[in-house]
Design a protein around this motif. Sequence first.
Motif, PDB file in Angstrom:
ATOM      1  N   ASP A 124       0.798  -1.226   0.000  1.00 39.20           N
ATOM      2  CA  ASP A 124       0.000   0.000   0.000  1.00 39.20           C
ATOM      3  C   ASP A 124       0.831   1.277   0.000  1.00 39.20           C
ATOM      4  OD1 ASP A 124       1.008  -0.104   2.538  1.00 39.20           O
ATOM      5  OD2 ASP A 124      -0.913   0.139   3.569  1.00 39.20           O
ATOM      6  N   ARG A 125       2.143   1.146  -0.082  1.00 37.89           N
ATOM      7  CA  ARG A 125       2.987   2.352  -0.080  1.00 37.89           C
ATOM      8  C   ARG A 125       4.199   2.164  -0.981  1.00 37.89           C
ATOM      9  NH1 ARG A 125       4.035   1.928   6.329  1.00 37.89           N
ATOM     10  NH2 ARG A 125       1.922   1.128   6.196  1.00 37.89           N
ATOM     11  N   SER A 126       3.957   1.595  -2.132  1.00 41.27           N
ATOM     12  CA  SER A 126       5.050   1.292  -3.056  1.00 41.27           C
ATOM     13  C   SER A 126       5.291   2.442  -4.033  1.00 41.27           C
ATOM     14  CB  SER A 126       4.730   0.018  -3.845  1.00 41.27           C
ATOM     15  OG  SER A 126       5.689  -0.177  -4.864  1.00 41.27           O
ATOM     16  N   PRO A 127       6.556   2.720  -4.328  1.00 40.13           N
ATOM     17  CA  PRO A 127       6.854   3.773  -5.313  1.00 40.13           C
ATOM     18  C   PRO A 127       6.647   3.329  -6.755  1.00 40.13           C
ATOM     19  CG  PRO A 127       8.891   2.784  -4.526  1.00 40.13           C
ATOM     20  CD  PRO A 127       7.785   2.180  -3.706  1.00 40.13           C
ATOM     21  N   ILE A 128       6.370   2.046  -6.991  1.00 40.63           N
ATOM     22  CA  ILE A 128       6.240   1.555  -8.370  1.00 40.63           C
ATOM     23  C   ILE A 128       4.842   0.992  -8.651  1.00 40.63           C
ATOM     24  CG2 ILE A 128       8.709   1.147  -8.675  1.00 40.63           C
ATOM     25  CD1 ILE A 128       8.180  -1.838  -8.134  1.00 40.63           C
ATOM     26  N   ILE A 129       3.867   1.382  -7.851  1.00 47.01           N
ATOM     27  CA  ILE A 129       2.479   0.996  -8.068  1.00 47.01           C
ATOM     28  C   ILE A 129       1.641   2.259  -8.251  1.00 47.01           C
ATOM     29  CG2 ILE A 129       0.418  -0.003  -6.956  1.00 47.01           C
ATOM     30  CD1 ILE A 129       2.257  -2.092  -5.692  1.00 47.01           C
ATOM     31  N   VAL A 130       0.726   2.221  -9.189  1.00 49.77           N
ATOM     32  CA  VAL A 130      -0.150   3.368  -9.460  1.00 49.77           C
ATOM     33  C   VAL A 130      -1.462   3.149  -8.710  1.00 49.77           C
ATOM     34  CG1 VAL A 130      -1.281   4.758 -11.226  1.00 49.77           C
ATOM     35  CG2 VAL A 130       0.891   3.625 -11.730  1.00 49.77           C
ATOM     36  N   TYR A 131      -1.644   3.851  -7.609  1.00 54.88           N
ATOM     37  CA  TYR A 131      -2.848   3.686  -6.789  1.00 54.88           C
ATOM     38  C   TYR A 131      -3.974   4.556  -7.347  1.00 54.88           C
ATOM     39  CZ  TYR A 131       0.434   1.452  -3.611  1.00 54.88           C
ATOM     40  OH  TYR A 131       1.374   0.619  -3.074  1.00 54.88           O
TER      41      TYR A 131
END
Length: 549
Positions: A425-432
Amino acid sequence: MIEMTESEVLIVGAGPVGLTLAIDLAWRGIDVTLVEKRGRAVPPEPKCNHVAARTMEIFRRLRVADKVRKAGLPADYPHDISYRTTFTGQELTRIQIPCRRDRFTTKDGPDCDWPTPEPPHRINQIFLEPILFDHAAAQPRIEIINRTSVDEVVVEDGSASAVLRDLDTGASRRLSCRYLIGCDGARSIVRKAIGAELSGDAVVQRVQSTFIRAPGLIDLQCHERAWGTGVINPRRAGMVYAIDGRERWLVHNYLRPDEPDFDSVDRDACIRTILGVGADFHYDIISREDWYGRRLIANKFRDRSVFIAGDAAHIWVPYAGYGMNAGIVDAMNLSWLIAAHLNGWAPPTILDAYEAERWPITSQVSRFAMSHAESEIRRRGAIPDEIEDAGARGEVARAEVGRLTYQINVQQYACAGLNFGSYYDRSPIIVYDGAKHPAYTMSSYTPSTVPGCRTPHFWCEDGSSLYDAMGSEFTLLRFDRAVDVVPLEAAARIRGVPLKVLDIKRATPANLYETALLLSRPDQHVAWRGDRLPPDSLALVDRVRGATA
């Protein structure tokens, strides 16, 4: 000291975590050197007894799942967990889990009908590890150096090196590498080299554990065989695991709070009490495997070019059998990130995602295990004296203890939540996209396509597994052929990012997938979703490959 040729990746420790990491990296085209203290055929300690469904999914992709599933207990040996007054005594309750012969056909039970092509498998590490080792040794990109210790690790900005010492000759040499990963267990030299410190709960419980050979034990049971047998009586609490289904057993004796150390209790007397056998029963001790249950997590998982995974990074009470399995998930998360960079389609900043994703999950899951351990410890401390009585009071006591024991332990032995519920839930490589991740427990979860969740599995129209149809790197699932995906394909080509577009008929997973498009990462977690591509497909590709802050 002779300087060796540089290796792309050096892995310290050839247990299940290190071996799986090496296999996955080699599968992704990376050359790996694996260093292990033990000799080539020296068996591991009989520790882990369970391969989680998520791990079996990984083994399926690496083409070792079939070999793993065919090993361990005999095909018809129940994988049940039986709770009894003693191993040979009266049964209090039973958690039913199919034997491997019936694993894919039995649907009624708490551990059945998993949303996966690969349900869990009960197998001891002494059978699992040789399968992984042989598979790794057969890969041309993997070099395994046995009977060698790592005596020093040097961490630099763009590389690392280690001093290797041959344990037979005493000769030392230095190996330089681009990346070094410590999968070297609780006493990790790599963890010390990066200055990481463990913190948490140092001792949750103490377990006097003994690996024994007792050919006559299996026929003394009053009830059907079981993979695991929990023993509950006022004198001792323990667990007995069937290792080979014939003569080898692992006996856990849970020490009480007033028993300060492993030598403070009579090992033989405790084993006989747990088994429910007299002084005339013969067994042989193969090895002593005493252990502390802990909840400890390293304050960091990385220093520049050096990483830690598995027990080197976290140690916890082994409920749900999740220590090794969590380590393998660490390895798979790190593997694709390192390979993405070394294969040239991601910048080094993609590696920042490893700690950002795995540390919070490690902390959260370890607390699940901790909470469960505390519940079990409380239950063990409240055993009614009449539980072994023959009369009505004994029957009532056994029924109540059996009910509570089932309620507590079915969560760890049918732990779908631990397998599939965790999310980043706090990844720099996921587009939330602002959607809330569904909550999960040790035993339950809600399949979801919210970015960061595991890509929900389903069976395709032709009966094949979604995971088998997906690519080895990024896969764009498209549920509506009318949606244009050409800009994303073009952006991926420009950046050199491997991308497979997989068209799925919308009716198949309609209850799981809410959007027309879903981008699944190489580790089968959702990177992005939407009904149409964003205005800037190149920006999306750059985000998921770690090229934007």
